[in-house]
Design an enzyme around this catalytic site. Structure first.
Site, PDB file in Angstrom:
ATOM      1  N   HIS A 637       0.847  -1.179   0.000  1.00 35.90           N
ATOM      2  CA  HIS A 637       0.000   0.000   0.000  1.00 35.90           C
ATOM      3  C   HIS A 637       0.879   1.224   0.000  1.00 35.90           C
ATOM      4  CE1 HIS A 637      -3.686  -2.063   0.947  1.00 35.90           C
ATOM      5  NE2 HIS A 637      -2.991  -2.824   1.756  1.00 35.90           N
ATOM      6  N   CYS A 680      -0.376   2.403  -4.388  1.00 31.45           N
ATOM      7  CA  CYS A 680      -1.257   3.500  -4.793  1.00 31.45           C
ATOM      8  C   CYS A 680      -0.456   4.777  -4.760  1.00 31.45           C
ATOM      9  CB  CYS A 680      -2.410   3.634  -3.815  1.00 31.45           C
ATOM     10  SG  CYS A 680      -3.491   2.211  -3.905  1.00 31.45           S
TER      11      CYS A 680
END
Length: 939
Positions: A637, A680
């Site tokens: 992430h 991301c």
């Protein structure tokens, strides 16, 4: 993302974030198309959003129980959903000609309450009341189809079990309402009565919907949405099938005008009125504390202003004498209420000639009102006016507040009520914050406010591209949790949003390296927890590629938490796969830095070759010389300006990573370096930060302001996924690795791989795609991959998997949604009533409430720091491409730390707020101010 810090505050409304779309629409449609009867379980018709394209990627993050019936999207074809053959035929409903009073044709009605939970009591009360009006008016029960969650009459909070009232001391409106309703089993039309609107060319149809809405959307009990475009398509289909003579639609919802504004053609013989125009709230009425208001034991609003206005008008008039137009005027006047703060503009759309139609044609009439003349509406004893109307979106808060105030001091009840109230508030703040944040990410600081609040001129549809709109809502919900009733108010913000293509390609000539050199690799999985299976799977797969191509273990350094292979959730202990039915990629992977040793400090020390600074782990470091080549690959992430490490609150900040790379360069400790980052907003790690003169070429799975996607996720064709309830890989990662698996690395260049990965990852053209970006020294594009990933020994022939095609996009899931998907799947697959199911539900609720807590807190802190007016502008600012996200990186770290000290860890989901925090730094917020605001918000 670690999953062990969860604040409990879940929000009752949200039984599940998406089932309803299905539900309602199905409903309506099913209703509207006379072709659906009781649906069997299979995922029958879906209202898929792309009317044009044949298939939409289904992002299933949102379905709780079986993917019940969904509406089908092909509005274009004549016939909507394909009904499975093993279905029962529709309940015999064909030959009713309910033609009383010489009227030919049958009157049909569809009543929909789009919400659930006691704080939305009023919507089901409105719908039950409408049912009573219609029955009294002579419609037959078999021609009235009711959709409601039916969790009010017997709700433990209801002071009068089995009774629902729609005004203070009013009559029971629940009695006799057919349980056609889709009860809590959410099996779509299977569970309902199977009634459909089997109407013919002379029939009249009346549709009434009460619930929360937002621009271009209406809610359904499970948190899914009915989109305006789809609703209108359904109506057009119904018209094309010549299945009614005329239709009237009443919609009670915030911003309900946006459902028809510029979308409903005038030639469909449909007249619609809505409680509000396209950009205002509609109001709840008969609320606690109002006069007239419910008796003290209710705690909740009993009705909605527009709804009770038309219903009470029907109750007292002779509808064989009153026209639709007259009712519209009465309702409009009563709803416009002189108190400007609490009034809305009732709107009308469609075929205005129907205004002359007598109400009787649609809703029948109450014989007792026969001698009533409705001509002079003003002379009547006017209906009660309300001193206190409540915005629909605040009615739930009012309910909780009331509950809180009424509970005895110090009681469990009071504590519970307070908890719910805080949870609800934090959910709202979460949403306010996230939307503003997102806008700012998309449009930049100054533009976002204007854009989000743009109201288009009347007669222009709120939204040009509906598929885009749905995709955005879906994406938002995936990442940020359900919008819920409150969040629907942001639909307009979503509508004005368009992704900007930020492309930045460099062309340069390549340099060659001379002399002998070693190849080094650092592989990092930044997450832990079964829900993040894919990150460690990606890393293990990368290890196998390097190993197969001749790199030695001493030159490959692996960071991973190592809690997957032997996880209790793993059906094949000791095995990790990176694609459905793939090979085991775990075998032989060196455990250099696992568990808590997989941290950012060790990572920096390893890259710098600084053995002394390493704590724990194998002690291997990148001990490279001036001619060596280094490959760094990271999967996890990320967020703006940082990527996560497995430990709570442990982040690799862009500035620090680039500083480490600069140091390594200054130490002349490599000749060339390639960095791949899957996360991301990964582009923000290098955007405006990585110089072009370091001989480092970096590619990232996404640009500085978008998500990257998980791939090979469960739920598309579950037999394919090796039975795992979690995503097996990430799109960018499997793209580059499967490319290595099938090509000769001595013949393919770094640039060719970038292009292959970029096109497979979608280059931002599809809903589930991201812009793979490149940064730094593009001269390295001309080098062969073997320079970094394979020794000069010719490797074994690449094991071509034979699959040149990419995994179907249908199983691609937004990174931040992947854990929700996993928890949902776990919940869905657990046997009904089992401990497991309970546990899975708790985990899912925890995750959602944790997300809401973060959203709320950040938003609140922003308000405290900048004032409610300026806050979202500051938090959501996106800086122009080529500029780093923050000027003072120490500030960013300090503020993140200050937040985490008082409000708990940001977690994989919460780190998406790093841009907001970066903007706080850019706005000059000091550590002291952040500490004060965090304490105030979170303690």
């Amino acid at each position: 993302m670690s999953s062990h810090h969860h604040h409990h505050h879940h929000h009752p409304q949200h039984l599940s974030c998406g089932t309803t779309f299905l539900l309602l629409l199905t409903a309506i449609i099913s209703i509207l198309t006379s072709s659906i009867a009781a649906e069997p379980e299979p995922p029958t018709p879906k209202l898929n959003s792309e009317p044009v394209k044949p298939h939409t990627p289904k992002l299933k993050y949102s379905e709780p129980e079986p993917p019940s019936s969904k509406l089908n999207s092909e509005p274009v074809k004549q016939h909507i959903p394909k009904v499975n053959s093993e279905q029962e035929p529709p309940v015999a409903m064909l030959d009713f000609d309910g033609g009383d009073d010489g009227q030919t044709g049958t009157r049909w009605a569809v009543l929909v309450a789009g919400s659930n939970s006691y704080d939305n009591y009023r919507h089901q009360a409105d719908v039950c009341h409408a049912y009573q009006v219609l029955r009294r008016g002579g419609l037959k029960e078999e021609n009235i189809i009711v959709f409601m969650y039916d969790d009010i009459a017997f709700n433990p909070l209801n002071p009068r079990p089995g009774v629902i009232i729609n005004k203070p001391n009013g009559p029971d409106v629940y009695e006799g309402v057919p349980k056609v309703v889709l009860l809590g089993d959410r099996t779509g039309l299977t569970g309902g009565s199977g009634k459909v609107v089997d109407s013919g060319p002379n029939d009249h149809i009346f549709i009434y919907y009460a619930d929360h809405g937002g621009t271009g959307v209406l809610g359904m009990p499970e948190g899914s949405f009915v989109y305006a475009k789809d609703l209108v398509e359904v109506l057009k289909t119904k018209r094309a099938a010549n299945a009614y003579k005329s239709m009237v639609v009443y919609i009670e919802a915030c911003e309900s005008g946006s459902i028809f504004d510029h979308l409903l053609p005038k030639d469909l013989n449909i007249y619609a009125t809505t409680a509000a125009n396209s950009h205002e709230s509609s109001f709840a009425a008969y609320c606690p504390g109002d006069n007239p208001g419910p008796s003290d034991d209710f705690n909740t609003c009993l009705g909605d202003l527009y709804s009770i206005s038309w219903l009470e008008d029907c109750d007292k008039h002779d509808l064989s004498k009153e026209t639709l137009g007259q009712q519209y005027e009465v309702v409009r006047r009563r709803t416009a209420n002189s108190d400007l703060d609490a009034s809305s503009h009732v709107m009308q759309f469609g075929n205005m000639n129907q205004r002359k139609d007598i109400l009787f044609s649609y809703v029948g009439t109450n014989p007792e009102n026969g001698n009533y003349t409705s001509t002079d509406i003003n002379a009547e004893s006017s209906p009660p006016t309300f001193s206190k109307l409540v915005d629909q979106r605040d009615a739930d808060l009012l309910h909780l507040r009331h509950k809180f105030h009424k509970a005895p001091f110090g009681s469990e009840e009071k504590h519970e009520a307070q908890k719910q109230l805080l949870k609800r508030l934090s959910h709202r703040k979460h949403i306010d914050f996230t939307i503003n944040k997102i806008a700012e990410l998309l449009f930049g600081y100054w533009n976002s406010k204007n854009l989000l609040n743009t109201v288009r001129g009347p007669g222009q549809p709120t939204i040009e591209d509906w598929d885009c709109f749905k995709m955005i809502v879906k994406t938002y919900e995936e990442w940020c949790g359900p919008l819920s009733y409150y969040g629907m108010k942001y639909a307009r913000a979503n509508a004005s949003r368009f992704p900007s293509a930020l492309e930045d390609f460099f062309h340069a000539d390549s340099g060659t390296t001379t002399g002998t050199f070693k190849r080094w690799a650092v592989l990092v999985a930044g997450s832990n927890g079964w829900v993040n299976y894919r990150h460690q799977a990606d890393i293990c797969h990368a290890y196998q590629i390097l190993k197969r191509n001749g790199l030695n273990d001493e030159n490959i350094i692996v960071f991973m938490y190592d809690d997957i292979a032997h996880s209790e959730n793993n059906p094949t202990p000791g095995v990790i796969i990176n694609k459905p039915d793939g090979n085991d990629v775990y075998k032989g992977v060196p455990k250099d830095y696992t568990g808590d040793n997989a941290n950012s400090k060790n990572l920096y020390a390893v890259i710098l070759g600084n053995k002394a600074a390493v704590k724990g782990g194998s002690g291997k470091v990148v001990n490279s010389g001036p001619n060596d080549h280094i490959f760094i690959y990271y999967a996890d992430h990320g967020a703006v300006g940082l990527i996560a490490m497995p430990g709570d609150g442990d982040y690799v900040y862009a500035k620090d990573l680039v500083a480490v790379l600069k140091k390594k360069h200054a130490a002349k400790a490599y000749a060339k370096m390639v960095v791949y980052i899957e996360a991301c907003e990964a582009g923000s790690m290098f955007e405006g930060l990585l110089p072009k003169n370091l001989n480092i070429y970096a590619t990232t799975a996404s640009n500085a302001e978008e998500n990257s996607y998980a791939a090979y996720c469960p739920d598309e064709s579950s037999d394919l996924k090796g039975g795992l309830d979690t995503c097996l890989g990430d799109l960018y990662s499997v793209s580059w690795m499967e490319d290595c698996d099938k090509n000769d690395l001595h013949k393919e260049t770094v640039g060719q791989q970038y292009d292959a990965v970029r096109s497979r990852t979608g280059n931002g053209t599809d809903t589930y795609s991201s812009h793979v970006m490149q940064y730094g020294s593009t001269t390295l594009r001309k080098d062969f991959l073997a320079a970094f990933m394979a020794t000069n020994v010719l490797p074994h022939k690449p094991t071509s998997t034979g699959e040149t095609s990419s995994p179907s996009v249908s199983s691609v899931v937004d990174q931040r949604v992947a854990d929700l998907l996993h928890l949902k799947n776990k919940f869905n697959s657990a046997p009904i009533g089992s401990q497991e199911k309970l546990k899975a539900k708790r985990q899912l609720d925890d995750e959602i409430s944790q997300r809401q807590h973060v959203d709320y807190s950040i938003n609140q802190i922003g308000k405290l720091l900048f004032g409610p007016k300026k806050s979202s502008k500051v938090l959501n600012n996106v800086r122009p491409s080529g500029q780093a996200v923050v000027d003072d990186w120490d500030c960013l770290k300090k503020l993140v730390r200050a937040y985490e000290d008082h409000c708990g860890f940001l977690s994989g989901y919460g780190i998406k707020y790093s841009r907001a925090i970066a903007n706080m730094c850019n706005a000059g917020v000091t550590e002291e101010q952040m500490v004060a605001a965090s304490m105030k918000t979170c303690t």
